[in-house]
Write an enzyme that holds these catalytic residues in place. Structure first.
Site, PDB file in Angstrom:
ATOM      1  CE1 TYR A   1       9.315 -11.450   5.982  1.00 33.76           C
ATOM      2  CE2 TYR A   1      10.154 -12.155   3.847  1.00 33.76           C
ATOM      3  CZ  TYR A   1       9.548 -12.451   5.058  1.00 33.76           C
ATOM      4  OH  TYR A   1       9.167 -13.742   5.332  1.00 33.76           O
TER       5      TYR A   1
ATOM      6  CB  SER B   1       8.524  -2.963   3.066  1.00 35.82           C
ATOM      7  OG  SER B   1       7.952  -4.198   2.691  1.00 35.82           O
TER       8      SER B   1
ATOM      9  CG  ASP C   1       3.333  -1.804  -2.833  1.00 38.98           C
ATOM     10  OD1 ASP C   1       3.721  -2.940  -3.150  1.00 38.98           O
ATOM     11  OD2 ASP C   1       3.689  -1.233  -1.787  1.00 38.98           O
TER      12      ASP C   1
ATOM     13  CG  HIS D   1       7.050  -2.885  -2.009  1.00 40.16           C
ATOM     14  ND1 HIS D   1       6.047  -2.524  -1.130  1.00 40.16           N
ATOM     15  CD2 HIS D   1       8.021  -3.466  -1.245  1.00 40.16           C
ATOM     16  CE1 HIS D   1       6.385  -2.881   0.095  1.00 40.16           C
ATOM     17  NE2 HIS D   1       7.581  -3.441   0.058  1.00 40.16           N
TER      18      HIS D   1
END
Length: 323
Positions: free
Chosen positions: A92, A189, A275, A304
């Site tokens: 992201y 992700s 996470d 994460h």
């Protein structure tokens, strides 16, 4: 970050019913059909990356709406014959950066297509992107991308992104250095969420490496994590009163759980139990629905970042088996 989600023994059996509309498949068939009406027109321009062991190409192809999408193609220098290829999707906010940022897969003998995410690549320390999103938001939005066009699946940001990502596989397959029968999709992700979707939507994927995937099991995610990007949805709902039904209806067309249930190729997942961004129950919700052969690497003490280079080693060993 402490352990905050379900214990591992419960996660391994966590298999919620997919939250999907009756026309899920028809929506994606139509979306991809509309994109296919535009010539792919993939262009591969040799790029001087100042690398001796890798040949790099500046790539452009037509994605959703015919919009031009940028990518890099890295090919091991001197390699003979069509090569197995990793199509890599980005986290992201990140952009494709430079070819030198993406050398692990070529070092293993695989070509690599690194796909820009439209509209992203100008955030904080992330690598730069070079692909705009000409299709603007259809509603007010919380800063970020999660609520861009979120009141209607037709206008939602990730309709364009997932379509671009499927077209990227087609672009990779069009290059003579790429073996069209040996395409592996990969990402972490946001990139992991995109890879999940492409594995279900494209008939040309041989396997998927899905790391700590985002864009998965939205309802639970927004209820148990207070971290962005999922919190963008919460902030939107906190101001756009009465939009909840529309929002979750839109998200139901983009949920990784539904894509996983349609993906039949082999998959290697990773999940981190601490996470806070992509909670482990959301990852297991998709993994437990994956319809093909599957494995998952669990990192109990990581956030994460997942398994970092330890997991990359596991992926490289799996690539060796697939080559």
């Amino acid at each position: 970050m402490a352990l905050f989600d379900l214990p591992l023994d419960q996660l391994r059996g966590y298999r919620p019913d997919p939250d999907e509309p009756a026309d899920f498949d028809a929506f994606w068939e139509r979306s991809l059909g509309e994109a296919a009406a535009h010539p792919l027109d993939a262009e591969f321009t040799p790029y001087d990356a100042a690398l001796t062991a890798v040949d790099s190409y500046d790539v452009s192809f037509a994605g959703w709406g015919g919009h031009r999408i940028s990518a890099w193609l890295n090919v091991p220098a001197g390699a003979e014959g069509p090569l197995p290829t990793v199509v890599h999707y980005l986290g992201y906010g990140g952009g494709r950066g430079l070819p030198l940022d993406h050398l692990v897969w070529p070092a293993a003998g695989w070509a690599t297509l690194v796909v820009d995410t439209r509209g992203q690549g100008a955030v904080n320390h992330h690598s730069a992107g070079s692909t705009p999103d000409p299709h603007g938001a259809a509603n007010p939005q919380s800063p970020g991308f999660m609520t861009n066009g979120i009141l209607d699946p037709e206008t939602y940001f990730y309709r364009r992104v997932f379509t671009d990502a499927v077209r990227a596989v087609e672009a990779a397959r069009s290059h003579p250095s790429v073996d069209p029968a040996r395409i592996v999709v990969n990402g972490a992700s946001q990139g992991g969420g995109i890879a999940q979707a492409v594995a279900a939507l494209s008939p040309h994927v041989k396997a998927a490496f899905v790391d700590v995937p985002f864009l998965t099991h939205y309802r639970r995610a927004v209820e148990i994590t207070d971290k962005d990007p999922y919190q963008e949805i919460v902030r939107f709902l906190a101001t756009q009163h009465g939009a909840q039904e529309q929002v979750f209806r839109t998200l139901s067309y983009f949920d990784g759980v539904s894509f996983a249930a349609r993906a039949t190729v082999p998959a290697l997942y990773s999940v981190a139990l601490m996470d806070p961004i992509c909670p482990p129950s959301t990852v297991f919700a998709a993994y437990n629905h994956w319809a093909g052969p599957k494995e998952i690497e669990v990192y109990p003490w990581n956030g994460h970042e997942g398994g970092t280079t330890v997991h990359r080693r596991a992926q490289l060993r799996k690539l060796r088996d697939l080559a």
